[in-house]
Design a protein around this motif. Structure first.
Motif, mmCIF file in Angstrom:
data_model
loop_
_atom_site.group_PDB
_atom_site.id
_atom_site.type_symbol
_atom_site.label_atom_id
_atom_site.label_comp_id
_atom_site.label_asym_id
_atom_site.label_seq_id
_atom_site.Cartn_x
_atom_site.Cartn_y
_atom_site.Cartn_z
ATOM 1 N N THR A 150 -21.820 -31.387 -11.751
ATOM 2 C CA THR A 150 -22.587 -31.233 -10.517
ATOM 3 C C THR A 150 -22.118 -29.982 -9.785
ATOM 4 N N GLY A 151 -22.953 -29.511 -8.845
ATOM 5 C CA GLY A 151 -22.639 -28.295 -8.112
ATOM 6 C C GLY A 151 -22.245 -28.569 -6.675
ATOM 7 N N ALA A 152 -22.332 -27.522 -5.851
ATOM 8 C CA ALA A 152 -21.867 -27.588 -4.470
ATOM 9 C C ALA A 152 -22.712 -28.550 -3.638
ATOM 10 N N ASP A 153 -22.033 -29.520 -3.033
ATOM 11 C CA ASP A 153 -22.646 -30.442 -2.078
ATOM 12 C C ASP A 153 -23.882 -31.134 -2.630
ATOM 13 N N SER A 154 -23.860 -31.467 -3.913
ATOM 14 C CA SER A 154 -25.028 -32.110 -4.516
ATOM 15 C C SER A 154 -24.609 -32.973 -5.694
ATOM 16 N N GLY A 155 -25.296 -34.109 -5.842
ATOM 17 C CA GLY A 155 -25.066 -34.969 -6.990
ATOM 18 C C GLY A 155 -26.037 -34.708 -8.122
ATOM 19 N N THR A 156 -26.769 -33.600 -8.052
ATOM 20 C CA THR A 156 -27.740 -33.247 -9.085
ATOM 21 C C THR A 156 -27.055 -32.576 -10.269
ATOM 22 N N LEU A 157 -27.510 -32.889 -11.454
ATOM 23 C CA LEU A 157 -26.983 -32.263 -12.663
ATOM 24 C C LEU A 157 -27.120 -30.747 -12.591
ATOM 25 N N VAL A 158 -26.030 -30.042 -12.882
ATOM 26 C CA VAL A 158 -26.036 -28.584 -13.042
ATOM 27 C C VAL A 158 -25.570 -28.307 -14.470
ATOM 28 N N PRO A 159 -26.497 -28.116 -15.404
ATOM 29 C CA PRO A 159 -26.124 -28.049 -16.817
ATOM 30 C C PRO A 159 -25.183 -26.889 -17.151
ATOM 31 N N ILE A 160 -24.142 -27.186 -17.893
ATOM 32 C CA ILE A 160 -23.202 -26.168 -18.359
ATOM 33 C C ILE A 160 -23.897 -25.215 -19.334
ATOM 34 N N LEU A 161 -24.743 -25.776 -20.201
ATOM 35 C CA LEU A 161 -25.339 -24.974 -21.267
ATOM 36 C C LEU A 161 -26.392 -23.993 -20.769
ATOM 37 N N THR A 162 -26.867 -24.156 -19.539
ATOM 38 C CA THR A 162 -27.790 -23.173 -18.984
ATOM 39 C C THR A 162 -27.142 -21.801 -18.950
ATOM 40 N N SER A 163 -25.850 -21.764 -18.650
ATOM 41 C CA SER A 163 -25.120 -20.496 -18.567
ATOM 42 C C SER A 163 -24.352 -20.160 -19.841
ATOM 43 N N LEU A 164 -23.876 -21.181 -20.554
ATOM 44 C CA LEU A 164 -22.976 -20.928 -21.674
ATOM 45 C C LEU A 164 -23.563 -21.253 -23.035
ATOM 46 N N GLY A 165 -24.721 -21.891 -23.094
ATOM 47 C CA GLY A 165 -25.331 -22.176 -24.380
ATOM 48 C C GLY A 165 -25.664 -20.885 -25.122
ATOM 49 N N GLY A 166 -25.271 -20.799 -26.384
ATOM 50 C CA GLY A 166 -25.497 -19.605 -27.177
ATOM 51 C C GLY A 166 -24.381 -18.591 -27.096
ATOM 52 N N SER A 167 -23.448 -18.763 -26.152
ATOM 53 C CA SER A 167 -22.296 -17.866 -26.082
ATOM 54 C C SER A 167 -21.405 -18.048 -27.303
ATOM 55 N N GLN A 168 -20.604 -17.041 -27.578
ATOM 56 C CA GLN A 168 -19.608 -17.160 -28.624
ATOM 57 C C GLN A 168 -18.410 -17.937 -28.084
ATOM 58 N N THR A 169 -17.613 -18.503 -28.979
ATOM 59 C CA THR A 169 -16.488 -19.328 -28.540
ATOM 60 C C THR A 169 -15.191 -18.546 -28.397
ATOM 61 N N ALA A 170 -15.017 -17.492 -29.180
ATOM 62 C CA ALA A 170 -13.725 -16.802 -29.231
ATOM 63 C C ALA A 170 -13.382 -16.171 -27.889
ATOM 64 N N GLY A 171 -12.104 -16.280 -27.520
ATOM 65 C CA GLY A 171 -11.633 -15.704 -26.268
ATOM 66 C C GLY A 171 -11.008 -16.755 -25.369
ATOM 67 N N ASP A 172 -10.731 -16.359 -24.127
ATOM 68 C CA ASP A 172 -10.071 -17.235 -23.160
ATOM 69 C C ASP A 172 -11.087 -18.070 -22.384
ATOM 70 N N TRP A 173 -10.737 -19.342 -22.221
ATOM 71 C CA TRP A 173 -11.496 -20.278 -21.388
ATOM 72 C C TRP A 173 -10.552 -20.771 -20.289
ATOM 73 N N ARG A 174 -10.960 -20.617 -19.033
ATOM 74 C CA ARG A 174 -10.065 -20.924 -17.912
ATOM 75 C C ARG A 174 -10.635 -22.051 -17.048
ATOM 76 N N LEU A 175 -9.823 -23.061 -16.854
ATOM 77 C CA LEU A 175 -10.145 -24.141 -15.914
ATOM 78 C C LEU A 175 -9.431 -23.855 -14.596
ATOM 79 N N ARG A 176 -10.176 -23.962 -13.488
ATOM 80 C CA ARG A 176 -9.572 -23.779 -12.170
ATOM 81 C C ARG A 176 -9.953 -24.950 -11.276
ATOM 82 N N ILE A 177 -8.964 -25.499 -10.579
ATOM 83 C CA ILE A 177 -9.209 -26.550 -9.589
ATOM 84 C C ILE A 177 -8.644 -26.081 -8.254
ATOM 85 N N SER A 178 -9.478 -26.150 -7.208
ATOM 86 C CA SER A 178 -9.076 -25.712 -5.875
ATOM 87 C C SER A 178 -9.213 -26.865 -4.890
ATOM 88 N N ASP A 179 -8.343 -26.853 -3.878
ATOM 89 C CA ASP A 179 -8.359 -27.841 -2.792
ATOM 90 C C ASP A 179 -8.664 -27.076 -1.511
#
Length: 229
Positions: A150-179
């Motif tokens: 989900t995205g900012a201030d919403s319970g609506t689905l925000v699909p990951i694959l809309t932005s990353l589908g078809g991308s290549q896998t090789a390289g760095d993937w970074r998870l960030r969590i902020s408070d």
């Protein structure tokens, strides 16, 4: 003489058969996967920069993405409305949301729910963090499980694959969590990245000219039949 001539022709055909069958083309297998695990961290309180962890996919595991699952293992925090979690594919600087300040505008009771478990995110999952966070009272622990992003201030689905589908896998993937608000603390034990897609290293199968080889094998059988006669 006719028999010998036929056998000589058979030898020529058989050589062509070997050549044809040796020629190969390539077709993709059904799917390949990559699974990597990143280190955990403490989530700094009231800090927009937050903390991050990186998983590196080696070049040898490169393929085009058709499915992504991110799992946050042993995620704890006492106020879900404070947190933002994003995944970034560093080579293209493409960032997608896992969740963003769940129910912070829906009252203190909903936003005061806790993370205390393992949470997986995938476009196809049906679990709704926003709905579940609002179903408890006070210091309610959101159950471990499978949830859609989900995205900012919403319970609506925000699909990951809309932005990353078809991308290549090789390289760095970074998870960030902020408070983004003070007064509550938390941590992440580890995280897992699972990528799926068709391989770039294909599987070999006989190419179209092997049809000639199969035809040649038929001629070989025909020649042998003539010899017996």
């Amino acid at each position: 003489m006719n028999t010998l001539k036929s056998l000589s022709g058979v030898g020529i055909v058989f050589a062509g058969t070997v050549s044809a069958i040796a020629g190969m083309t390539v077709l993709p297998a059904s799917a390949v996967t990559f699974t990597g695990t990143g280190t955990g961290f403490n989530i700094p309180d009231n800090n927009a920069t937050g903390a991050s962890s990186t998983i590196t996919v080696p070049t040898g595991s490169n393929f085009s993405i058709t499915n992504i699952t991110v799992t946050l293992n042993n995620l704890t925090h006492t106020f879900v409305g404070d947190l933002i979690a994003n995944l970034t594919y560093v080579p293209t600087n493409t960032t997608v949301s896992l969740f963003n300040r769940i129910r912070r505008h829906d009252g203190i009771i909903a936003a005061n729910s806790n993370f205390n478990g393992n949470y997986s995110f995938n476009d196809a999952f049906t679990g709704n963090l926003w709905f579940v966070a609002g179903s408890g009272v006070g210091t309610f622990d959101i159950p471990s499980g499978n949830y859609f992003p989900t995205g900012a201030d919403s319970g609506t689905l925000v699909p990951i694959l809309t932005s990353l589908g078809g991308s290549q896998t090789a390289g760095d993937w970074r998870l960030r969590i902020s408070d983004l608000s003070g007064g509550d603390a938390g941590s992440l034990g580890s995280w897992t990245l699972n990528l799926e897609g068709p391989p770039t290293a294909p599987v070999s199968v006989p190419e179209s000219n092997s049809v000639l080889g199969l035809l040649a094998l038929g001629l070989l059988g025909t020649a042998a039949a003539f010899k017996r006669h």
